[in-house]
Motif scaffolding. Structure first.
Motif, short mmCIF file in Angstrom:
data_model
loop_
_atom_site.label_atom_id
_atom_site.label_comp_id
_atom_site.label_asym_id
_atom_site.label_seq_id
_atom_site.Cartn_x
_atom_site.Cartn_y
_atom_site.Cartn_z
N GLU A 140 0.82 -1.21 0.00
CA GLU A 140 0.00 0.00 0.00
C GLU A 140 0.85 1.26 0.00
O GLU A 140 0.51 2.27 -0.62
N TRP A 141 2.00 1.21 0.68
CA TRP A 141 2.86 2.40 0.76
C TRP A 141 3.41 2.78 -0.61
O TRP A 141 3.71 3.94 -0.86
N GLN A 142 3.55 1.78 -1.53
CA GLN A 142 4.02 2.10 -2.87
C GLN A 142 2.98 2.91 -3.64
O GLN A 142 3.33 3.81 -4.41
N TYR A 143 1.70 2.59 -3.42
CA TYR A 143 0.63 3.40 -4.01
C TYR A 143 0.69 4.82 -3.48
O TYR A 143 0.47 5.79 -4.22
N ASP A 144 1.00 4.95 -2.20
CA ASP A 144 1.08 6.28 -1.59
C ASP A 144 2.18 7.11 -2.27
O ASP A 144 2.00 8.32 -2.49
N VAL A 145 3.29 6.48 -2.62
CA VAL A 145 4.38 7.18 -3.31
C VAL A 145 3.90 7.68 -4.68
O VAL A 145 4.17 8.82 -5.07
N VAL A 146 3.16 6.83 -5.40
CA VAL A 146 2.66 7.22 -6.73
C VAL A 146 1.67 8.37 -6.61
O VAL A 146 1.68 9.31 -7.42
N VAL A 147 0.80 8.32 -5.59
CA VAL A 147 -0.19 9.39 -5.39
C VAL A 147 0.50 10.71 -5.10
O VAL A 147 0.14 11.77 -5.65
N ARG A 148 1.52 10.68 -4.24
CA ARG A 148 2.24 11.92 -3.93
C ARG A 148 2.98 12.44 -5.14
O ARG A 148 3.10 13.65 -5.35
N ALA A 149 3.50 11.52 -5.97
CA ALA A 149 4.17 11.94 -7.21
C ALA A 149 3.17 12.59 -8.15
O ALA A 149 3.47 13.61 -8.79
N ALA A 150 1.96 12.04 -8.23
CA ALA A 150 0.93 12.60 -9.12
C ALA A 150 0.56 14.02 -8.70
O ALA A 150 0.32 14.89 -9.56
N ARG A 151 0.52 14.27 -7.41
CA ARG A 151 0.19 15.62 -6.93
C ARG A 151 1.27 16.63 -7.28
O ARG A 151 1.00 17.82 -7.42
N LEU A 152 2.50 16.14 -7.46
CA LEU A 152 3.62 17.03 -7.76
C LEU A 152 3.91 17.11 -9.26
O LEU A 152 4.70 17.94 -9.71
N ALA A 153 3.26 16.25 -10.04
CA ALA A 153 3.54 16.19 -11.48
C ALA A 153 3.20 17.50 -12.17
O ALA A 153 2.34 18.27 -11.72
N ASN A 154 3.87 17.75 -13.28
CA ASN A 154 3.64 18.94 -14.08
C ASN A 154 2.22 18.91 -14.65
O ASN A 154 1.86 17.99 -15.38
N PRO A 155 1.38 19.88 -14.32
CA PRO A 155 -0.02 19.85 -14.79
C PRO A 155 -0.15 19.98 -16.30
O PRO A 155 -1.16 19.58 -16.87
N ARG A 156 0.88 20.50 -16.94
CA ARG A 156 0.82 20.67 -18.40
C ARG A 156 1.23 19.41 -19.14
O ARG A 156 0.57 18.99 -20.08
N THR A 157 2.33 18.78 -18.70
CA THR A 157 2.86 17.61 -19.42
C THR A 157 2.52 16.30 -18.72
O THR A 157 2.56 15.24 -19.35
N GLY A 158 2.25 16.35 -17.44
CA GLY A 158 1.98 15.13 -16.69
C GLY A 158 3.22 14.44 -16.16
O GLY A 158 3.13 13.48 -15.39
N SER A 159 4.42 14.90 -16.58
CA SER A 159 5.66 14.27 -16.15
C SER A 159 6.14 14.86 -14.83
O SER A 159 5.54 15.78 -14.28
#
Length: 385
Positions: A218-237
């Motif tokens: 579950e903690w790995q999903y948490d890492v992906v979620v936090r990365a998504a919140r920080l991702a570039n809103p224009r490119t997604g990267s």
């Protein structure tokens, strides 16, 4: 669609004579984008980066030969003495690593194949008598993880968060999923969770081969979620505006270097996070420590092979040798602790009644390594007479 590098722009300032430039350019024009491998011809093309490396390495080599006093006017003038000079230059004067020298010889071997001279270029051992420590190991020789270096990953990431949270997040992605640096930069978190239980890695992969990485906790999903919140809103990267990939790549390593984390081999490197992830995956499959961690303990060989295959899938490696580079083999660790001499090779051949394949197998080395040992033994015998 065939995409080929604009090699002429690289050759304009190479300082080579006109005939050499023209004839080398003709070879580039016909073959530069084609794949060169031991398995024969392929309809695929090599990447633009590989094409660039080929052009730069070959033109630099011809330039070094001319500086060394060889009046090379054509690629077809290349002989063994020229290659011997280059290898000695790379090893003894420029102090290049074994891997760098072998890569350069690969480019020259490719050129020789284009000229229908596939046997022209040999290996490093054909040109110099290198010491035992000047050798590229294709199996990992030691545990390169941060844990082995007594480095607290969470502490490093926490410090980086205070300086640059994007760098810190990318480092955390590398530690969590064994990603390469460019993969963590170009990851698009919202697009990578296509199937439950797996992270789809598409951008920045070696050879542009997409792959899936299991999400086991579950903690790995948490890492992906936090990365998504920080991702570039224009490119997604994970690369923030206004940075380009190239500039961010340099900035990323600039920040890491300030924390004592290097880009190349030696010391604490980003690859150490990848090795820690691979070790964890290996130990989960095998149920025992990796060879680099416990060379004295040998688990079930089938489980060890299963671990290598699993790692090749997860990290996107195409051949078994790459799996050995990640987690090593017990044979390579045993070979490292007990170097084989020319005398050992001769004795093994005698014990195998002249069968060199059986002798190499008993010594846990390849037949090519056996032949190199025999050649060195003959050279020493001739020198003593």
């Amino acid at each position: 669609m065939k995409i080929q590098l604009d090699y002429l722009s690289y050759m304009e300032n190479a300082g080579l004579p006109p005939r050499l430039t023209n004839e080398l350019g003709e070879l580039f024009g016909r073959h530069l984008s084609s794949v060169h491998g031991k398995t024969g011809a392929s309809s695929n093309v090599v990447s633009m980066q590989t094409q660039q490396y080929r052009v730069q390495a070959l033109t630099a080599g011809f330039r070094d030969l001319r500086k060394g006093g060889f009046a090379i006017e054509s690629p077809w003038n290349i002989t063994e003495k020229h290659l011997r000079y280059l290898v000695n230059l790379w090893v003894n004067e420029k102090k290049h690593s074994p891997g760098t020298v072998e890569n350069r010889l690969t480019y020259w071997r490719t050129l020789a194949t284009w000229m229908k001279k596939p046997q022209l270029v040999g290996t490093i051992d054909d040109y110099i008598d290198r010491s035992s420590d000047y050798r590229r190991f294709y199996g990992a020789q030691k545990d390169k993880s941060w844990e082995a270096a007594d480095i607290d990953v969470e502490d490093v990431i926490a410090r980086l968060c205070r300086r640059n949270r994007w760098v810190a997040m990318q480092l955390e992605l590398q530690a969590t999923f064994g990603l390469r640096a460019q993969e963590s930069m170009q990851l698009r978190p919202l697009q990578c969770l296509r199937v439950a239980g797996y992270l789809h890695v598409i951008n920045g992969t070696a050879g542009r081969r997409p792959r899936v990485i299991p999400i086991d906790a579950e903690w790995q999903y948490d890492v992906v979620v936090r990365a998504a919140r920080l991702a570039n809103p224009r490119t997604g990267s994970m690369i923030p505006d206004p940075w380009t990939l190239k500039k961010w790549y340099d900035h990323f390593y600039y920040i890491l270097q300030s924390e004592g984390i290097k880009r190349g081999p030696g010391g604490l490197t980003v690859d150490g996070l990848r090795h820690a992830y691979l070790r964890m995956m290996s130990e989960r499959v095998v149920g025992a420590a990796m060879p680099t961690k416990r060379p004295d303990h040998q688990p079930d060989p089938q489980l060890h092979e299963a671990a290598k295959e699993r790692l090749m899938e997860v990290v996107g490696k195409g051949v078994a040798a790459k799996g050995r580079a990640c987690i090593s083999t017990f044979a390579s660790m045993d070979q490292r602790s007990q170097p084989v001499s020319a005398e050992d090779a001769i004795a093994a051949i005698a014990a195998a009644s002249g069968n060199k394949s059986e002798a190499a197998k008993s010594l846990k080395i390849s037949r090519q390594a056996l032949y190199r040992l025999l050649a060195k033994g003959n050279d020493r015998q001739a020198a003593s007479q």
